[in-house]
Design an enzyme around this catalytic site. Structure first.
Site, PDB file in Angstrom:
ATOM      1  N   ASP A   1      12.359  -6.641  21.718  1.00 24.59           N
ATOM      2  CA  ASP A   1      13.282  -7.703  21.328  1.00 24.59           C
ATOM      3  C   ASP A   1      13.076  -8.808  22.351  1.00 24.59           C
ATOM      4  O   ASP A   1      13.384  -8.640  23.538  1.00 24.59           O
ATOM      5  CB  ASP A   1      14.724  -7.191  21.359  1.00 24.59           C
ATOM      6  CG  ASP A   1      15.747  -8.247  20.970  1.00 24.59           C
ATOM      7  OD1 ASP A   1      15.438  -9.451  21.080  1.00 24.59           O
ATOM      8  OD2 ASP A   1      16.866  -7.870  20.586  1.00 24.59           O
TER       9      ASP A   1
ATOM     10  N   SER B   1       5.603 -23.889  12.126  1.00 25.71           N
ATOM     11  CA  SER B   1       5.902 -24.004  10.700  1.00 25.71           C
ATOM     12  C   SER B   1       5.657 -25.447  10.295  1.00 25.71           C
ATOM     13  O   SER B   1       5.672 -26.353  11.146  1.00 25.71           O
ATOM     14  CB  SER B   1       7.372 -23.633  10.444  1.00 25.71           C
ATOM     15  OG  SER B   1       7.792 -24.024   9.145  1.00 25.71           O
TER      16      SER B   1
ATOM     17  N   TYR C   1      16.657 -24.466  12.043  1.00 23.90           N
ATOM     18  CA  TYR C   1      15.354 -23.810  12.160  1.00 23.90           C
ATOM     19  C   TYR C   1      14.282 -24.817  12.566  1.00 23.90           C
ATOM     20  O   TYR C   1      13.490 -24.564  13.484  1.00 23.90           O
ATOM     21  CB  TYR C   1      15.002 -23.155  10.834  1.00 23.90           C
ATOM     22  CG  TYR C   1      13.637 -22.504  10.791  1.00 23.90           C
ATOM     23  CD1 TYR C   1      13.403 -21.301  11.446  1.00 23.90           C
ATOM     24  CD2 TYR C   1      12.579 -23.076  10.079  1.00 23.90           C
ATOM     25  CE1 TYR C   1      12.160 -20.683  11.401  1.00 23.90           C
ATOM     26  CE2 TYR C   1      11.340 -22.473  10.023  1.00 23.90           C
ATOM     27  CZ  TYR C   1      11.125 -21.282  10.684  1.00 23.90           C
ATOM     28  OH  TYR C   1       9.898 -20.684  10.637  1.00 23.90           O
TER      29      TYR C   1
ATOM     30  N   LYS D   1      11.494 -25.225  15.838  1.00 28.52           N
ATOM     31  CA  LYS D   1      10.044 -25.334  15.668  1.00 28.52           C
ATOM     32  C   LYS D   1       9.510 -26.654  16.213  1.00 28.52           C
ATOM     33  O   LYS D   1       8.409 -26.699  16.780  1.00 28.52           O
ATOM     34  CB  LYS D   1       9.677 -25.163  14.192  1.00 28.52           C
ATOM     35  CG  LYS D   1       9.963 -23.766  13.645  1.00 28.52           C
ATOM     36  CD  LYS D   1       9.213 -22.690  14.416  1.00 28.52           C
ATOM     37  CE  LYS D   1       9.361 -21.316  13.783  1.00 28.52           C
ATOM     38  NZ  LYS D   1       8.599 -20.272  14.511  1.00 28.52           N
TER      39      LYS D   1
END
Length: 285
Positions: free
Chosen positions: A56, A130, A143, A147
């Site tokens: 993790d 992304s 999100y 990125k």
């Protein structure tokens, strides 16, 4: 046991792009330490050349244990990610922080811990970003911001490590057919259900449209295996590019972000969402 010969670490390898990348790199002869969070994921992934490790990336003790057993490293593939989409106003700060902890700070922590091993091998850091790291659609702010930040960190890290022989590469996937889009849509719906009445009034239809847009585009996306081949190329190319895209949508999106004025890009993104808004039934007369 200390692993030292042609080793690659892949984080977030339980499913999807991470699992496919672990398999592709193992097929090419690397010993892959594949980071997973659960023993059942480890059992599903374990195979020739793939050694699952419980990792993790928000847990310092997991990172320290991994660093302690890797003496030299060919490549680190920072792939782990979480995503919940929501309007900027409506997402609690705790969820913003969770996404940054995994999608940015976790990768920085792993990179810091493994850099000594990468320097010994003149290795490579491959950060999985992304198309959302170059273009931020409505509701994708949380999100996409992680990125965008990862892209910036990658640029700085590339310039810092180039004189030391370590290369840094970014991979920018577009739509990829994995389990993640369904999880994102479910998480987004769950988050939307907790919004205040005022937020639902302002953003409810937008969230529905964004979810429908995502669902409509995934079937035409690239496979996880296709993405894994691009990532393997980023790991193995003698003179890698600084960035690779995965899929036509990612290639187009990243180019548009560079050359199209903001207002025109705003219009194009809004137009792409418009067909996905819930239909309003006419009021009977």
């Amino acid at each position: 046991m200390t692993v030292s010969h042609e080793t690659v670490v892949v984080t977030g390898a339980s499913t999807g792009i991470g699992a496919a990348s672990a398999r592709e790199l193992a097929r090419r002869g690397f010993h892959v330490l594949a980071g997973v969070r659960r023993e059942q994921d480890a059992d599903a992934l374990r195979g020739p050349g793939i050694e699952p490790v419980i990792l993790d990336i928000t847990q310092p003790e997991h990172i320290a244990e991994l660093a302690g057993r890797v003496s030299s490293l060919r490549a680190l593939v920072n792939n782990a990610a979480v995503q919940t989409n929501a309007p900027v106003e409506a997402l609690p700060l705790s969820e913003w922080r969770r996404q940054f902890e995994v999608n940015l700070f976790g990768h920085i922590a792993v990179t810091q811990a493994l850099l000594p091993a990468l320097l010994r091998r003149s290795g490579r850091v491959v950060n999985i970003s992304s198309v959302g790291g170059r273009v931020a659609m409505a509701t994708y702010g949380p999100y996409a911001s992680t990125k965008f930040a990862l892209e910036a960190v990658s640029d700085s890290l590339r310039r810092e490590l180039a004189p030391l022989g370590v290369r840094v590469v970014v991979v920018e996937p577009g739509a990829v057919r994995t389990e993640m889009p369904d999880r994102v849509i479910a998480a987004t719906k769950q988050q939307a259900a907790t919004m205040s009445p005022e937020h639902r009034e302002r953003y409810g239809k937008l969230i529905q449209a964004a979810n429908a847009h995502a669902a409509a585009h995934i079937p035409g996306g690239r496979s996880a295996a296709d993405a894994a081949k691009v990532i393997a190329k980023a790991v193995t190319a003698g003179k890698p590019r600084t960035r690779y895209t995965v899929g036509r949508d990612a290639a187009l999106g990243t180019r548009l972000a560079r050359v199209v004025p903001d207002r025109l890009l705003d219009w194009a993104l809004a137009a792409s969402l418009r067909p996905h808004y819930p239909k309003v039934s006419p009021v009977p007369r």
